[in-house]
Enzyme design. Structure first.
Site, PDB file in Angstrom:
ATOM      1  N   ASN A  87       7.451  -6.262   9.940  1.00  0.00           N
ATOM      2  CA  ASN A  87       7.542  -5.295  11.031  1.00  0.00           C
ATOM      3  C   ASN A  87       6.213  -5.216  11.779  1.00  0.00           C
ATOM      4  OD1 ASN A  87      10.161  -4.615  10.150  1.00  0.00           O
ATOM      5  ND2 ASN A  87       9.340  -3.139   8.677  1.00  0.00           N
ATOM      6  N   GLY A  93       8.844  -0.662  13.335  1.00  0.00           N
ATOM      7  CA  GLY A  93       8.998   0.070  12.084  1.00  0.00           C
ATOM      8  C   GLY A  93       7.839  -0.093  11.124  1.00  0.00           C
ATOM      9  N   HIS A 100       2.413  -7.368   5.980  1.00  0.00           N
ATOM     10  CA  HIS A 100       3.136  -7.587   4.728  1.00  0.00           C
ATOM     11  C   HIS A 100       4.508  -8.149   5.046  1.00  0.00           C
ATOM     12  CE1 HIS A 100       3.409  -3.438   6.150  1.00  0.00           C
ATOM     13  NE2 HIS A 100       4.678  -3.472   5.783  1.00  0.00           N
TER      14      HIS A 100
HETATM   15  P1  AMP Z   1       6.443  -1.135   6.796  1.00  0.00           P
HETATM   16  O1  AMP Z   1       7.218   0.119   7.145  1.00  0.00           O
HETATM   17  O2  AMP Z   1       7.075  -2.393   7.256  1.00  0.00           O
HETATM   18  O3  AMP Z   1       4.995  -1.001   7.235  1.00  0.00           O
HETATM   19  O4  AMP Z   1       6.459  -1.222   5.225  1.00  0.00           O
HETATM   20  C1  AMP Z   1       5.560  -0.524   4.406  1.00  0.00           C
HETATM   21  C2  AMP Z   1       6.141  -0.541   3.023  1.00  0.00           C
HETATM   22  O5  AMP Z   1       5.122  -0.252   2.114  1.00  0.00           O
HETATM   23  C3  AMP Z   1       7.248   0.492   2.801  1.00  0.00           C
HETATM   24  O6  AMP Z   1       8.440  -0.194   2.423  1.00  0.00           O
HETATM   25  C4  AMP Z   1       6.697   1.355   1.674  1.00  0.00           C
HETATM   26  O7  AMP Z   1       7.696   1.759   0.779  1.00  0.00           O
HETATM   27  C5  AMP Z   1       5.679   0.451   1.043  1.00  0.00           C
HETATM   28  N1  AMP Z   1       4.583   1.073   0.344  1.00  0.00           N
HETATM   29  C6  AMP Z   1       3.744   2.032   0.833  1.00  0.00           C
HETATM   30  N2  AMP Z   1       2.801   2.326  -0.077  1.00  0.00           N
HETATM   31  C7  AMP Z   1       3.032   1.519  -1.142  1.00  0.00           C
HETATM   32  C8  AMP Z   1       2.390   1.334  -2.406  1.00  0.00           C
HETATM   33  N3  AMP Z   1       1.302   2.046  -2.765  1.00  0.00           N
HETATM   34  N4  AMP Z   1       2.900   0.415  -3.259  1.00  0.00           N
HETATM   35  C9  AMP Z   1       3.993  -0.293  -2.926  1.00  0.00           C
HETATM   36  N5  AMP Z   1       4.634  -0.178  -1.750  1.00  0.00           N
HETATM   37  C10 AMP Z   1       4.164   0.724  -0.871  1.00  0.00           C
END
Ligand code: AMP
Length: 114
Positions: A87, A93, A100
């Protein structure tokens, strides 16, 4: 980046459920899984968004996909299938500003995505 949550995971300052690691890439389970398998594959170096990629980042971007494929095989979703998505910014989003690759599998994906 000292205030980046994914840099803190890379540095070991906060825990993560790691499933793959090499010198450039780390993969760990998403805290809020959207599928039975939901892994985030990240570069260890901080890159905020896809818009910030430079030509020097081409190799690590390839490594993200190679790592995602390895994880998919190891977690048993390579043959059934999976989705990878990255994203970018608000309408894409993105909520964590360290790029990532989401690796999602273990259920039927739908299209178009929400
Ligand atoms: P996005 O919305 O594409 O930026 O995805 C961010 C993702 O990071 C979301 O799916 C969250 O659930 C995940 N996330 C946020 N903090 C952590 C964390 N400490 N460990 C693992 N996943 C995380």
């Amino acid at each position: 980046m000292s205030d980046c949550i994914f840099c803190k995971i890379v540095n070991g300052d906060i825990p993560a459920d790691k499933v793959y690691e090499d010198e450039d890439v780390l993969a760990f389970r998403d805290l809020g899984p959207q599928a039975p398998v939901h892994v985030l594959v990240i570069p260890k170096a901080h890159i905020a968004t896809l818009n910030d990629l430079g030509t020097a980042d081409a190799a690590v971007m390839g490594k993200l996909y190679l790592a995602a494929g390895k994880v998919a095989t190891e977690l048993g979703i390579a043959e059934s299938g999976y989705r990878t998505v990255m994203n970018c910014n608000a309408q894409g989003g993105q909520t964590v500003f360290h790029i990532h690759l989401h690796l999602l599998g273990g259920r039927q994906m739908t299209w178009p995505p929400g």
